[in-house]
Design a protein around this motif. Structure first.
Motif, PDB file in Angstrom:
ATOM      1  N   THR A  61       4.613 -41.360   8.318  1.00  0.00           N
ATOM      2  CA  THR A  61       4.412 -40.169   9.243  1.00  0.00           C
ATOM      3  C   THR A  61       5.050 -39.095   8.784  1.00  0.00           C
ATOM      4  OG1 THR A  61       6.076 -40.660  10.736  1.00  0.00           O
ATOM      5  CG2 THR A  61       4.230 -41.715  11.011  1.00  0.00           C
ATOM      6  N   GLY A  62       4.473 -37.906   9.230  1.00  0.00           N
ATOM      7  CA  GLY A  62       5.251 -36.613   8.789  1.00  0.00           C
ATOM      8  C   GLY A  62       6.681 -36.544   9.150  1.00  0.00           C
ATOM      9  N   ILE A  63       6.919 -37.204  10.300  1.00  0.00           N
ATOM     10  CA  ILE A  63       8.148 -37.288  11.002  1.00  0.00           C
ATOM     11  C   ILE A  63       9.031 -38.007   9.988  1.00  0.00           C
ATOM     12  CG2 ILE A  63       9.676 -38.304  12.852  1.00  0.00           C
ATOM     13  CD1 ILE A  63       7.284 -37.181  14.998  1.00  0.00           C
ATOM     14  N   GLU A  64       8.584 -39.277   9.411  1.00  0.00           N
ATOM     15  CA  GLU A  64       9.465 -39.918   8.504  1.00  0.00           C
ATOM     16  C   GLU A  64       9.980 -39.395   7.412  1.00  0.00           C
ATOM     17  OE1 GLU A  64       7.777 -44.648  10.340  1.00  0.00           O
ATOM     18  OE2 GLU A  64       6.964 -43.538   8.652  1.00  0.00           O
ATOM     19  N   ALA A  65       8.584 -38.851   6.829  1.00  0.00           N
ATOM     20  CA  ALA A  65       8.726 -38.021   5.671  1.00  0.00           C
ATOM     21  C   ALA A  65       9.804 -36.807   5.895  1.00  0.00           C
ATOM     22  CB  ALA A  65       7.326 -37.292   5.175  1.00  0.00           C
ATOM     23  N   ALA A  66       9.847 -36.120   6.997  1.00  0.00           N
ATOM     24  CA  ALA A  66      10.637 -34.945   7.259  1.00  0.00           C
ATOM     25  C   ALA A  66      12.183 -35.621   7.269  1.00  0.00           C
ATOM     26  CB  ALA A  66      10.303 -34.295   8.568  1.00  0.00           C
ATOM     27  N   ALA A  67      12.323 -36.675   8.052  1.00  0.00           N
ATOM     28  CA  ALA A  67      13.625 -37.130   7.716  1.00  0.00           C
ATOM     29  C   ALA A  67      14.243 -37.454   6.397  1.00  0.00           C
ATOM     30  CB  ALA A  67      13.842 -38.447   8.528  1.00  0.00           C
TER      31      ALA A  67
END
Length: 204
Positions: free
Chosen positions: A64-70
């Motif tokens: 997800t974009g959130i996992e990628a952001a992290a």
């Protein structure tokens, strides 16, 4: 000559991605230097290009974009992270902020608003779509513990308690207890409804 803002764009729908890239490309001070269609390609793209701001869609294959952001935030804390979502799920906002995101916007925001957000995060500001922020506040915090979320996520495919117990190395009784607590917290009738509610809120 002012600095051109170099943007990495991650969006799995090619039409949306190309439209965003074209719109941002019209801005005199913004250049889209990389485009990826999968969440698990974001970090490699950030390593390969000189990036100032990463625009990440939430729902992508691979990650997800959130996992990628992290991941990006951990390796490149200097890159500003802007999360785009079609879903105004309040729980996503909290997860996005925890992952190090600097901005959280809905995808159908006008191009000028998006470009302005890119400039603002680079200037050190935080940009949050006001309707999303209001919904997140109204909805309150995620009531589920990490373990309850883990078990609900695992139960989403319809696994039995015995299968969940084996997969998570827990006893069936423990799995049953966690599930019933999660179902109660979400005021759901059963585990399937609990999964659906938690997903709609962005809590899974």
């Amino acid at each position: 000559m002012s600095h051109t803002i170099k943007v990495l764009l991650a969006e799995d729908q090619s039409m949306v991605r190309e439209a965003l890239a074209a719109l941002l490309g019209l801005e005199p001070d913004i250049e889209v230097v990389a485009q990826v269609a999968r969440g698990d390609e974001v970090l490699a793209a950030a390593r390969a290009h000189d990036v100032d701001v990463a625009l990440l869609d939430i729902e992508m294959p691979g990650r997800t974009g959130i996992e990628a952001a992290a991941e990006v935030h951990k390796e490149f804390p200097g890159i500003k992270l802007l999360i785009l979502t079609t879903f105004g799920r309040p729980g996503y906002l909290r997860s996005a902020m925890e992952s190090g995101a600097d901005a959280f916007l809905v995808k159908d925001a006008p191009a000028a608003q998006l470009a302005a957000a890119v400039r603002k995060v680079l200037a050190g500001e935080r940009v949050i779509d006001p309707t999303l922020a209001a919904a997140a506040l109204a909805d309150g915090a995620n009531p589920l513990t990490d373990r309850e979320r883990e078990i609900l996520r695992a139960a989403a495919d319809g696994s039995t308690n015995a299968e969940l117990a084996t997969a998570l190395h827990l006893s069936q009784g423990t799995v049953r207890n966690y599930l019933s607590t999660a179902i109660q917290k979400l005021a759901a009738r059963n585990r399937a409804e609990a999964v659906r509610i938690a997903r709609e809120k962005g809590w899974l």
